[in-house]
Design a protein around this motif. Structure first.
Motif, short mmCIF file in Angstrom:
data_model
loop_
_atom_site.label_atom_id
_atom_site.label_comp_id
_atom_site.label_asym_id
_atom_site.label_seq_id
_atom_site.Cartn_x
_atom_site.Cartn_y
_atom_site.Cartn_z
N LEU A 71 51.44 37.77 37.07
CA LEU A 71 50.13 38.53 36.91
C LEU A 71 49.42 38.51 38.16
CD1 LEU A 71 49.23 36.58 33.59
CD2 LEU A 71 50.05 39.17 33.91
N ILE A 72 49.48 37.35 38.92
CA ILE A 72 48.94 37.14 40.43
C ILE A 72 49.30 38.55 41.09
CG2 ILE A 72 48.37 35.84 42.45
CD1 ILE A 72 48.37 33.53 40.43
N LEU A 73 50.63 38.61 41.23
CA LEU A 73 51.27 39.49 42.16
C LEU A 73 51.20 40.74 41.77
CD1 LEU A 73 54.66 37.51 42.67
CD2 LEU A 73 52.99 38.20 44.66
N ALA A 74 50.91 41.18 40.53
CA ALA A 74 50.62 42.56 39.78
C ALA A 74 49.06 42.70 40.27
CB ALA A 74 50.76 42.47 38.32
N SER A 75 48.16 41.77 40.42
CA SER A 75 46.91 42.04 40.64
C SER A 75 46.73 42.20 41.95
CB SER A 75 46.19 40.81 40.16
OG SER A 75 46.13 40.45 38.64
N LEU A 76 47.37 41.76 42.79
CA LEU A 76 47.30 41.68 44.20
C LEU A 76 48.21 43.17 44.77
CD1 LEU A 76 48.20 38.42 45.46
CD2 LEU A 76 45.90 39.42 45.69
N VAL A 85 48.85 47.64 35.41
CA VAL A 85 49.10 46.24 34.75
C VAL A 85 47.52 45.78 34.87
CG1 VAL A 85 49.96 43.89 35.49
CG2 VAL A 85 51.54 45.93 35.54
N ARG A 86 46.75 46.22 36.14
CA ARG A 86 45.61 45.63 36.36
C ARG A 86 44.84 46.34 34.82
NH1 ARG A 86 46.81 46.66 41.45
NH2 ARG A 86 45.93 48.42 41.40
N ALA A 87 44.94 47.42 34.76
CA ALA A 87 44.24 48.00 33.45
C ALA A 87 44.21 47.23 32.02
CB ALA A 87 44.45 49.40 33.42
N GLU A 88 45.50 46.80 32.09
CA GLU A 88 45.91 46.22 30.63
C GLU A 88 45.48 44.80 31.04
OE1 GLU A 88 47.86 46.02 26.94
OE2 GLU A 88 47.46 47.67 28.46
N LEU A 89 45.30 44.01 31.92
CA LEU A 89 44.68 42.96 32.07
C LEU A 89 43.29 42.89 31.74
CD1 LEU A 89 46.29 41.36 35.24
CD2 LEU A 89 46.51 40.47 33.02
N ILE A 90 42.51 43.90 31.96
CA ILE A 90 40.99 44.16 31.85
C ILE A 90 40.94 44.33 30.33
CG2 ILE A 90 39.24 45.53 32.33
CD1 ILE A 90 40.14 45.78 35.19
N ALA A 91 41.91 45.24 29.62
CA ALA A 91 41.74 45.56 28.36
C ALA A 91 42.16 44.38 27.47
CB ALA A 91 42.73 46.76 27.98
N ARG A 92 42.70 43.39 27.91
CA ARG A 92 43.13 42.18 27.18
C ARG A 92 42.50 40.93 27.41
NH1 ARG A 92 48.92 42.08 25.21
NH2 ARG A 92 49.45 44.40 25.18
N SER A 93 41.46 41.05 28.39
CA SER A 93 40.66 39.98 28.97
C SER A 93 39.68 39.58 27.72
CB SER A 93 39.70 40.52 29.96
OG SER A 93 39.09 39.40 30.21
N THR A 94 39.62 38.15 27.64
CA THR A 94 38.71 37.67 26.69
C THR A 94 37.66 36.76 27.51
OG1 THR A 94 40.18 35.79 26.59
CG2 THR A 94 40.13 37.54 24.89
N VAL A 95 37.48 37.11 28.72
CA VAL A 95 36.56 36.39 29.63
C VAL A 95 35.06 36.49 29.21
CG1 VAL A 95 35.55 36.06 32.14
CG2 VAL A 95 38.24 36.63 31.51
N GLU A 96 34.52 35.55 29.07
CA GLU A 96 32.93 35.51 28.65
C GLU A 96 32.08 35.82 30.01
OE1 GLU A 96 31.42 35.16 25.76
OE2 GLU A 96 33.48 35.13 24.93
N PRO A 97 30.91 36.64 29.86
CA PRO A 97 30.18 37.00 30.94
C PRO A 97 29.63 35.84 31.81
CG PRO A 97 29.72 38.16 29.04
CD PRO A 97 30.64 37.35 28.65
#
Length: 101
Positions: A71-76, A85-97
């Motif tokens: 995931l880190i390497l795909a992000s970089l 991959v980055r778009a999919e990570l964002i779409a699946r993100s559950t990070v709170e503001p």
């Protein structure tokens, strides 16, 4: 192009397989990125180094990566498939503001 990124029984993916999956024009170049970001990657688990099986490679080893490393390497990466991959990570993100506070 590899359609599904596969991991072995121990949950690791070979660096070259990841590079091919991401669309690197020269898959062994992923090793430069791994070495450059080694400290960060190792904070998410050991990088497993194995003797390379590619005879024409100047590298004498390859890396086996866990899912966090991938995931880190795909992000970089700026490889063709990394954007997806980055778009999919964002779409699946559950990070709170509130994480940014």
């Amino acid at each position: 192009m590899i359609s599904t990124l596969e991991f072995n029984e121990q949950g690791h993916c070979e660096d070259i397989v990841l590079a091919q999956w991401l669309g690197f024009s020269c898959p062994t170049n992923v090793r430069k990125t791994i070495i450059k970001h080694r400290d960060e990657l190792e904070s998410y688990g050991d990088l497993l180094e194995m003797p390379t099986t590619i005879e024409c490679s100047a590298d004498h080893f390859n890396f086996w990566l866990n899912l966090d490393h991938v995931l880190i390497l795909a992000s970089l990466s700026r490889a063709p498939r990394a954007r997806m991959v980055r778009a999919e990570l964002i779409a699946r993100s559950t990070v709170e503001p509130s994480w940014a506070n």
